[in-house]
Design a protein around this motif. Structure first.
Motif, mmCIF file in Angstrom:
data_model
loop_
_atom_site.group_PDB
_atom_site.id
_atom_site.type_symbol
_atom_site.label_atom_id
_atom_site.label_comp_id
_atom_site.label_asym_id
_atom_site.label_seq_id
_atom_site.Cartn_x
_atom_site.Cartn_y
_atom_site.Cartn_z
ATOM 1 N N SER A 52 0.632 -0.795 0.003
ATOM 2 C CA SER A 52 -0.017 0.091 -0.146
ATOM 3 C C SER A 52 0.726 0.873 -0.073
ATOM 4 C CB SER A 52 -1.247 0.361 1.363
ATOM 5 O OG SER A 52 -1.607 -0.822 1.367
ATOM 6 N N SER A 56 1.170 4.472 -3.049
ATOM 7 C CA SER A 56 0.903 5.869 -2.675
ATOM 8 C C SER A 56 2.089 6.427 -3.262
ATOM 9 C CB SER A 56 0.788 6.082 -0.880
ATOM 10 O OG SER A 56 0.647 7.866 -0.475
ATOM 11 N N PRO A 60 0.764 8.999 -6.342
ATOM 12 C CA PRO A 60 -0.228 10.265 -5.222
ATOM 13 C C PRO A 60 -1.855 10.443 -5.582
ATOM 14 C CG PRO A 60 1.909 10.691 -6.394
ATOM 15 C CD PRO A 60 1.781 10.036 -7.306
ATOM 16 N N ILE A 64 -6.791 4.378 -2.904
ATOM 17 C CA ILE A 64 -5.990 3.074 -1.699
ATOM 18 C C ILE A 64 -6.531 2.755 -0.967
ATOM 19 C CG2 ILE A 64 -4.100 1.744 -0.825
ATOM 20 C CD1 ILE A 64 -2.265 4.458 -2.905
ATOM 21 N N ALA A 81 1.521 4.032 8.063
ATOM 22 C CA ALA A 81 0.641 4.989 7.065
ATOM 23 C C ALA A 81 0.732 6.626 7.631
ATOM 24 C CB ALA A 81 -1.316 4.960 6.815
ATOM 25 N N GLY A 86 0.604 10.163 2.732
ATOM 26 C CA GLY A 86 -0.317 9.268 1.553
ATOM 27 C C GLY A 86 -1.891 9.381 0.757
ATOM 28 N N ASN A 87 -2.067 8.373 0.481
ATOM 29 C CA ASN A 87 -3.676 8.993 0.044
ATOM 30 C C ASN A 87 -4.592 7.026 0.131
ATOM 31 O OD1 ASN A 87 -1.409 7.126 -1.262
ATOM 32 N ND2 ASN A 87 -3.147 8.073 -3.276
ATOM 33 N N MET A 88 -4.505 6.686 1.355
ATOM 34 C CA MET A 88 -5.332 5.544 1.813
ATOM 35 C C MET A 88 -5.772 4.875 2.703
ATOM 36 S SD MET A 88 -1.314 3.231 2.588
ATOM 37 C CE MET A 88 -0.632 4.348 3.538
#
Length: 699
Positions: A52, A56, A60, A64, A81, A86-88
């Motif tokens: 993950s 990310s 970007p 996710i 994370a 990031g974009n999780m």
């Protein structure tokens, strides 16, 4: 990137190598680069979040979704994370075929083995209850269109996909998943069930080949090495076409006067389930209609050549190889043929393990009509076990070639190189190639009979020409003479450890002594002759001679005894008896016959029986009776110098005793005898004797 997973599991791998699962990471990076920035990704079985976090960093703008049902592992995922940004979207539950609460077996020391079955059988594993939902339900609620799925749930993968059939059918995402036979078995299914599920949705399955290429597979077998697989929908093939690797196989088929067989051979190549082939057929001036049959095939994969004059079988094969352009090369005799799945199964093994240089198969022996027949000798030789590189090297030394050329698939560049080194050989070309190959690569033998080897009176290998036999023996001596030259010491130790006199580490001189003694103790006269030559060539090496004497107790008297064992007359006699055995072994070993030997030539019969007794005991045991037709039975019985008592009867007594049971006349001539006893199978050696200038009645 900071990861809090088990140190040996992820963190140390990344810090020491810069990448966890390097091949898998690189292929996913390439796939995601093509899918675009704004896709939704499902990381099912996210663990501490390595993949993950990679997604990310690479994309970007991607959306996710990570799923991790174990609370302790989920906390690590959250920390990673937060540290990495990031974009999780993190989800503390798993995906399954239904909404439920399931027990997961969890071990903090091995978090990557978490599963709803105790797959590793670890007693310390705790059973922790956690929520699961379906992929379809989650995707619908999140309102996303899935572009990529990574699934690693330790054996429960099929249940994840069953809960996401609608998503798979509608969104057609690229799927990267783990599939292990041993894990899926715990859940009562096979990885091929997943392949079938995806196939029904328009997907194809791929493994990761060399240079991050994707190689298609049709099924997971016991020979499949890969554990991670990629599923691409047919809609993706154009996008990923530059990554799809379907290696070209060059099939070499040399032809000479096999009109009644060659059509079957060509058809078996064109019927292969693996279709990316070129079939190179070179006819060596056939006069029996073979050319017309070859020309009758209309397939763009066929390349043909027709010589106006016969250039010889070896030269014709070399010509075919010069025309080949495939990554791999297969060789098929114009009288042999294959099972349709042969090449597909072989190329899958070669693509999955770069340490393997060639893949062979077991054989069926067929007669002129194509019917499978019993041939204990050929089955015993060519249906070899699949062994380690070292074990196969030992077999090569102790027993000779055990690999059938028409069953091979080998790297073309290696095969071409080895063939170019065999200009002086005629009868041992293929064995030379395998001896060179085993020095640098492993050899794999598929234990299924995918090759049909035709046995008939026209086989080159069944030729009874005594000159051909002697030439072959001479070539084998040349090959064995340099058998140990340049052999890596570790491979030598592994191959012959059980055969060495001194165990443990060997000095240079001790290794030379062991190699000398391996030849000396060998049952074959060729090796004894090589041993004598090795000893004589090293006579000036004082350290070698001293080690041979002090460590191994070999004296000058032993050398004299060796001289006697390898005198010319003994070698010559052994050649003649080997030739006779070659002509009779199929009859002796055949289960159809009750074996007797009809004695016409006293000396030859006696030598032959003693030869069988000492070197071919399994054949000797098959002999139930001697039928005597030359000297008195008492005289012959007294001359037998082995323990087994074989009944000896006269020709007159033999009438009515045997019907069509059989058998062998070991004879120089006496053709009248054949006419008197027409039901007996005859094998004459007199032509071989005459060609060698030897009297048939000589003892």
């Amino acid at each position: 990137m900071r990861l809090y997973a088990n140190a040996t599991e992820v963190a140390n791998i990344i810090s020491n190598t810069g990448c966890y699962e390097k091949k898998e990471t690189e292929i996913m990076f390439r796939i995601l680069s093509l899918l675009g920035q704004n896709i939704s990704i499902l990381d099912i079985g996210a663990n501490a979040g390595y993949y993950s976090l990679c997604y990310s960093a690479w994309l970007p703008k991607a959306d996710i979704h990570a799923f991790e049902p174990m609370p302790a592992t989920f906390e690590r995922l959250k920390e990673n994370a937060e540290l990495s940004g990031g974009n999780m979207r993190l989800n503390p539950f798993g995906l399954y075929e239904r909404d439920d609460v399931l027990g997961f077996y969890f071990n903090s020391e091995e978090s990557g083995a978490t599963s709803i079955q105790n797959i590793r059988g670890i007693d310390e594993s705790k059973k922790i209850m956690s929520k699961v939902t379906t992929m379809d339900g989650y995707v619908e609620k999140a309102g996303i269109k899935v572009g990529f799925i990574k699934c690693d749930v330790e054996g429960a993968e099929i249940f994840v996909f069953k809960g996401g059939l609608k998503t798979l059918e509608t969104d057609k995402p690229v799927v990267f998943t783990e599939m292990l036979r041993k894990w899926s078995a715990k859940f009562g299914y096979h990885p091929n069930d997943i392949l079938m599920l995806f196939s029904n949705l328009g997907y194809s399955c791929y493994t990761i080949g060399t240079m991050c290429k994707l190689y298609p597979i049709s099924s997971v077998t016991e020979n499949t090495v890969d554990t991670n697989f990629i599923f691409l929908h047919s809609n993706h093939l154009e996008l990923f076409k530059h990554m799809l690797e379907i290696p070209l196989i060059s099939v070499i088929l040399t032809s000479y006067n096999h009109a009644k067989y060659i059509g079957k051979a060509i058809s078996s190549v064109l019927a292969q389930t693996y279709e990316n082939i070129e079939l190179i057929i070179s006819d060596n001036a056939s006069t029996d209609g073979s050319r017309e049959i070859i020309r009758s095939f209309n397939d763009k994969r066929i390349k043909t050549n027709f010589f106006n004059e016969n250039i010889g079988a070896v030269a014709n094969g070399e010509f075919c190889i010069s025309m080949a352009s495939g990554k791999y090369c297969a060789v098929l005799g114009s009288d042999d043929f294959w099972e349709p799945s042969k090449l597909a199964r072989q190329v899958e093994i070669l693509e999955s393990d770069m340490d393997i240089g060639a893949v062979f198969t077991h054989i069926n022996v067929v007669d002129e009509t194509g019917e499978i027949i019993q041939n204990p000798y050929l089955y015993g030789v060519f249906n070899a076990p699949n062994t380690t590189r070292a074990q196969l090297l030992n077999i090569f030394f102790m027993s000779g070639n055990c690999l059938c050329l028409p069953s091979v698939l080998v790297y073309r560049d290696l095969y071409s190189k080895f063939i170019s080194e065999t200009k002086l050989l005629n009868y041992s070309v293929d064995f030379y190639c395998w001896l060179q190959l085993i020095r640098i690569k492993s050899i794999y033998v598929i234990q299924d009979k995918l090759t049909y080897y035709r046995w008939h009176g026209e086989n080159i290998s069944s030729s009874k020409d005594p000159k051909a036999y002697i030439l072959h023996q001479n070539e084998m001596e040349l090959l064995y003479d340099e058998f140990f030259d340049g052999l890596p010491p570790d491979l030598f130790y592994e191959a012959f450890s059980v055969d060495l006199i001194k165990k443990g580490e060997l000095s240079k001189e001790e290794m030379m002594c062991e190699q000398f003694l391996l030849h000396l103790r060998h049952k074959d006269y060729i090796h004894k002759a090589i041993a004598k030559r090795m000893l004589f060539k090293r006579r000036g090496n004082a350290d070698f001679i001293r080690t041979l004497n002090e460590t191994y107790g070999f004296t000058r008297e032993d050398f004299y005894a060796l001289e006697l064992k390898t005198c010319v007359s003994e070698v010559f006699k052994d050649i003649l008896l080997s030739m006779l055995f070659d002509r009779t072994r199929d009859y002796i070993l055949s289960p159809e016959y009750t074996t007797a030997v009809v004695v016409v030539d006293f000396g030859l019969a006696l030598s032959y029986l003693n030869y069988l007794h000492s070197k071919k005991p399994q054949c000797f045991e098959k002999i139930k009776c001697l039928i005597f037709a030359a000297k008195s039975t008492d005289e012959f019985t007294r001359a037998l110098n082995f323990n087994k008592k074989i009944p000896v009867i006269s020709l007159k007594q033999a009438y009515g005793f045997f019907k069509v049971n059989l058998l062998i006349i070991a004879s120089y001539s006496n053709k009248v005898f054949e006419k008197e006893v027409p039901f007996i199978k005859t094998v004459h050696l007199f032509k071989s004797y005459e060609a060698l200038g030897v009297r048939g009645d000589s003892e």
